[in-house]
Write a protein that holds these residues in place. Structure first.
Motif, PDB file in Angstrom:
ATOM      1  N   GLN A  34      14.773  53.782 -52.481  1.00  0.00           N
ATOM      2  CA  GLN A  34      13.617  52.898 -52.483  1.00  0.00           C
ATOM      3  C   GLN A  34      13.511  52.054 -53.755  1.00  0.00           C
ATOM      4  OE1 GLN A  34      10.108  55.257 -51.774  1.00  0.00           O
ATOM      5  NE2 GLN A  34      10.773  55.906 -49.745  1.00  0.00           N
ATOM      6  N   SER A  35      14.099  52.513 -54.852  1.00  0.00           N
ATOM      7  CA  SER A  35      13.803  51.867 -56.133  1.00  0.00           C
ATOM      8  C   SER A  35      14.987  51.228 -56.852  1.00  0.00           C
ATOM      9  CB  SER A  35      13.153  52.886 -57.085  1.00  0.00           C
ATOM     10  OG  SER A  35      14.044  53.949 -57.376  1.00  0.00           O
TER      11      SER A  35
ATOM     12  N   LEU B  62      14.321  59.865 -61.618  1.00  0.00           N
ATOM     13  CA  LEU B  62      14.356  60.185 -60.189  1.00  0.00           C
ATOM     14  C   LEU B  62      14.089  61.659 -59.941  1.00  0.00           C
ATOM     15  CD1 LEU B  62      17.484  58.093 -59.148  1.00  0.00           C
ATOM     16  CD2 LEU B  62      15.101  57.566 -58.610  1.00  0.00           C
TER      17      LEU B  62
ATOM     18  N   ARG C 162      14.070  58.533 -53.365  1.00  0.00           N
ATOM     19  CA  ARG C 162      13.458  57.697 -54.397  1.00  0.00           C
ATOM     20  C   ARG C 162      14.461  56.664 -54.904  1.00  0.00           C
ATOM     21  NH1 ARG C 162      10.566  62.620 -55.495  1.00  0.00           N
ATOM     22  NH2 ARG C 162      12.179  63.462 -56.869  1.00  0.00           N
TER      23      ARG C 162
ATOM     24  N   MET D 129       8.054  51.446 -58.784  1.00  0.00           N
ATOM     25  CA  MET D 129       9.015  51.101 -59.831  1.00  0.00           C
ATOM     26  C   MET D 129      10.286  50.550 -59.206  1.00  0.00           C
ATOM     27  SD  MET D 129      10.657  53.508 -62.843  1.00  0.00           S
ATOM     28  CE  MET D 129      11.342  54.705 -61.687  1.00  0.00           C
ATOM     29  N   LEU D 130      10.736  49.426 -59.729  1.00  0.00           N
ATOM     30  CA  LEU D 130      11.992  48.828 -59.314  1.00  0.00           C
ATOM     31  C   LEU D 130      12.955  48.902 -60.490  1.00  0.00           C
ATOM     32  CD1 LEU D 130      13.521  47.212 -57.079  1.00  0.00           C
ATOM     33  CD2 LEU D 130      12.703  45.134 -58.222  1.00  0.00           C
ATOM     34  N   VAL D 131      14.141  49.466 -60.262  1.00  0.00           N
ATOM     35  CA  VAL D 131      15.135  49.620 -61.324  1.00  0.00           C
ATOM     36  C   VAL D 131      16.299  48.682 -61.037  1.00  0.00           C
ATOM     37  CG1 VAL D 131      16.658  51.206 -62.554  1.00  0.00           C
ATOM     38  CG2 VAL D 131      14.481  52.032 -61.619  1.00  0.00           C
TER      39      VAL D 131
ATOM     40  N   ALA E 222       6.691  57.942 -61.680  1.00  0.00           N
ATOM     41  CA  ALA E 222       6.326  56.649 -61.119  1.00  0.00           C
ATOM     42  C   ALA E 222       5.427  55.899 -62.094  1.00  0.00           C
ATOM     43  CB  ALA E 222       5.630  56.827 -59.779  1.00  0.00           C
TER      44      ALA E 222
ATOM     45  N   VAL F 160       9.041  47.008 -63.488  1.00  0.00           N
ATOM     46  CA  VAL F 160      10.451  46.659 -63.322  1.00  0.00           C
ATOM     47  C   VAL F 160      11.203  47.190 -64.546  1.00  0.00           C
ATOM     48  CG1 VAL F 160      12.147  44.809 -63.083  1.00  0.00           C
ATOM     49  CG2 VAL F 160       9.902  44.597 -61.987  1.00  0.00           C
TER      50      VAL F 160
END
Length: 267
Positions: free
Chosen positions: A107-108, A222, A104, A1-3, A227, A163
């Motif tokens: 990373q995201s 988080l 987390r 997951m990209l936030v 995920a 995303v």
């Protein structure tokens, strides 16, 4: 997951440590574009304070921000998660997360920026003032300037996962997901629901509350170690976390999902 997050207009002071190392920032594909913006911003602020104030849209009370920009190359740097402040970041509370949740986040979470294009939450940057709505004399409107370099960098950053786009409208100008990435993207709007004197439910967007709720959503994801692989799974996860979510799947391919998070209490 990209936030994807917006930055904050106000920022904490730069650190006392080592200065910016441009090559250390996330999305190295943006290095050249970042250098061009940094060069023009520093030159503008060093050459003509009044012109810089007008270009940056600063009030007289914020004139001191111009000197901050002049010293960007030598100012101490801190993690972006410490530089960005304000309602969303207060609600997110990065400093109070446990080690696993902070990792987390590292990373995201990606923060969009008029100066940097986008940076990771752990990237070390100095405090600065340059919003995406700025139009620099040489490079032009930053929202338009960043579109080409971001179009190359963001699909790589997004990978093949979800995303979650929590950016404000000014920052969506720099990159809009397309194709397969768009289909894996969910945008979020926070609505305040209240009952009026006639007993009818009214809904509205409240800026401060919208930001705070988005910060809490990211924090909860988080902490939970969630995920979700796609927008549909995100809806289920948010509902499990206690949020009231109304989801609209895209009517056609190449469009993002739209999620309304409905809340009744403003805090």
């Amino acid at each position: 997951m990209l936030v994807l997050l917006p930055p904050s207009e106000g920022k904490a002071a730069s650190g006392a440590g080592a200065p910016l190392k441009p090559e250390s920032l996330s999305l190295p594909e943006l290095t050249g574009a970042r250098a061009a913006v940094l060069d023009e911003l520093v030159e503008l602020c060093a050459a003509d304070e009044e012109k810089a104030r007008v270009v940056l849209g600063l009030s007289e009370g914020l004139r001191g921000e111009i000197a901050k920009n002049v010293g960007l190359r030598t100012a101490g740097a801190r993690p972006a998660g410490e530089i960005y402040t304000g309602v969303l970041y207060d609600a997110l509370g990065l400093a109070t997360l446990d080690a696993a949740a902070r990792e987390r986040a590292r990373q995201s979470l990606l923060v969009f920026s008029g100066l940097w294009g986008a940076v990771g939450i752990g990237d070390r940057i100095p405090s600065y003032r340059c919003s995406m709505g700025v139009k620099l004399p040489g490079l032009g409107a930053l929202g338009a300037y960043w579109r080409e370099p971001m179009a190359a960098a963001m699909p790589v950053a997004a990978g093949d996962g979800l995303v979650l786009d929590l950016r404000s409208s000014a920052y969506t100008a720099a990159w809009k997901p397309k194709g397969d990435v768009a289909g894996r993207t969910a945008t979020v709007r926070v609505l305040h629901a209240r009952i009026d004197a006639a007993g009818v439910e009214k809904r509205s967007v409240v800026s401060h509350f919208n930001k705070a709720t988005k910060g809490r959503i990211v924090r909860d994801l988080l902490v939970a170690g969630a995920a979700p692989a796609d927008p549909a799974e995100l809806v289920s996860v948010l509902r499990d976390l206690g949020y009231v979510v109304e989801a609209s799947a895209p009517a056609k391919a190449g469009k993002a999902w739209s999620l309304d998070v409905v809340v009744k209490e403003i805090h």
